[in-house]
Motif scaffolding. Sequence first.
Motif, PDB file in Angstrom:
ATOM      1  N   UNK A   8      95.540  82.097 -14.010  1.00 29.71           N
ATOM      2  CA  UNK A   8      94.737  81.632 -15.142  1.00 29.71           C
ATOM      3  C   UNK A   8      94.919  80.140 -15.417  1.00 29.71           C
ATOM      4  N   UNK A   9      96.146  79.656 -15.439  1.00 34.56           N
ATOM      5  CA  UNK A   9      96.392  78.243 -15.753  1.00 34.56           C
ATOM      6  C   UNK A   9      95.782  77.321 -14.703  1.00 34.56           C
ATOM      7  N   UNK A  10      95.871  77.707 -13.442  1.00 32.43           N
ATOM      8  CA  UNK A  10      95.308  76.893 -12.362  1.00 32.43           C
ATOM      9  C   UNK A  10      93.781  76.922 -12.444  1.00 32.43           C
ATOM     10  N   UNK A  50      91.400  73.685 -13.020  1.00 33.20           N
ATOM     11  CA  UNK A  50      90.303  73.406 -12.100  1.00 33.20           C
ATOM     12  C   UNK A  50      88.983  73.252 -12.851  1.00 33.20           C
ATOM     13  N   UNK A  51      88.698  74.155 -13.749  1.00 33.48           N
ATOM     14  CA  UNK A  51      87.423  74.108 -14.465  1.00 33.48           C
ATOM     15  C   UNK A  51      87.296  72.832 -15.296  1.00 33.48           C
ATOM     16  N   UNK A  52      88.344  72.464 -16.014  1.00 30.61           N
ATOM     17  CA  UNK A  52      88.275  71.255 -16.837  1.00 30.61           C
ATOM     18  C   UNK A  52      88.192  70.005 -15.959  1.00 30.61           C
ATOM     19  N   UNK A 109      99.922  69.417 -22.653  1.00 29.98           N
ATOM     20  CA  UNK A 109     100.141  68.105 -22.030  1.00 29.98           C
ATOM     21  C   UNK A 109     100.227  68.191 -20.509  1.00 29.98           C
ATOM     22  N   UNK A 110     100.916  69.209 -20.005  1.00 31.03           N
ATOM     23  CA  UNK A 110     101.055  69.350 -18.548  1.00 31.03           C
ATOM     24  C   UNK A 110      99.700  69.563 -17.889  1.00 31.03           C
ATOM     25  N   UNK A 111      98.816  70.294 -18.551  1.00 33.29           N
ATOM     26  CA  UNK A 111      97.472  70.515 -18.017  1.00 33.29           C
ATOM     27  C   UNK A 111      96.681  69.212 -18.038  1.00 33.29           C
ATOM     28  N   UNK A 124      97.533  68.818  -2.764  1.00 31.26           N
ATOM     29  CA  UNK A 124      98.759  69.518  -3.169  1.00 31.26           C
ATOM     30  C   UNK A 124      98.550  70.740  -4.050  1.00 31.26           C
ATOM     31  N   UNK A 125      97.428  71.402  -3.927  1.00 28.67           N
ATOM     32  CA  UNK A 125      97.241  72.619  -4.706  1.00 28.67           C
ATOM     33  C   UNK A 125      95.842  73.174  -4.563  1.00 28.67           C
ATOM     34  N   UNK A 126      95.700  74.444  -4.918  1.00 27.75           N
ATOM     35  CA  UNK A 126      94.396  75.104  -4.828  1.00 27.75           C
ATOM     36  C   UNK A 126      93.383  74.463  -5.763  1.00 27.75           C
TER      37      UNK A 126
END
Length: 171
Positions: free
Chosen positions: A49-51, A55-57, A101-103, A121-123
């Motif tokens: 969910x977080x990823x 991605x969407x934002x 903040x991390x997002x 470095x990530x999906x």
Amino acid sequence: MTEETFAKKRDEVLQAMITFDAGDAKRIQHFLKVYTYAALLGRQEGLRAEVQQTLELAAILHDIGIHAAEAKYRSAAGIYQEKEGPAPARKLLEEVSGIPDAMIERICYLIGHHHTYKDVDGADYQLLLEADFLVNAYEDELSAKACKTFREKVFRTTSGTAMLNAVYGLD
């Protein structure tokens, strides 16, 4: 962030980005298409969910630096978009309270690299590249040969590759 909370935040970001690009229907249409592909591909890839939310934002905001790039460098080249995009994205995201903040940091990183095809470095990063290309290939009227070349060099996900093949009738 719960799905319900995220949906409200996502809609705030969508509206803020439409307002940011007011009068530029081409750019608004572009980011809406990239967002739609990114959201679909992320779901197809089964992102956490977080990823998926990141991605969407990032997809909504990925070209936020284009107007500043055109004004400052007289160019919409990817390198200038990457340079000019993170600051206004951060400002917009901070105005939408409740986005971690991390997002925000990750979204700004993705915006600052969305035309960089190495060291992915990530999906979320990979799928942003693929979704943006799906739209750019159409908008730039790329040939089947160009799409195949990009597929071989950049596409890595099963869903993105299948989508590229289906949309552009590639073998």
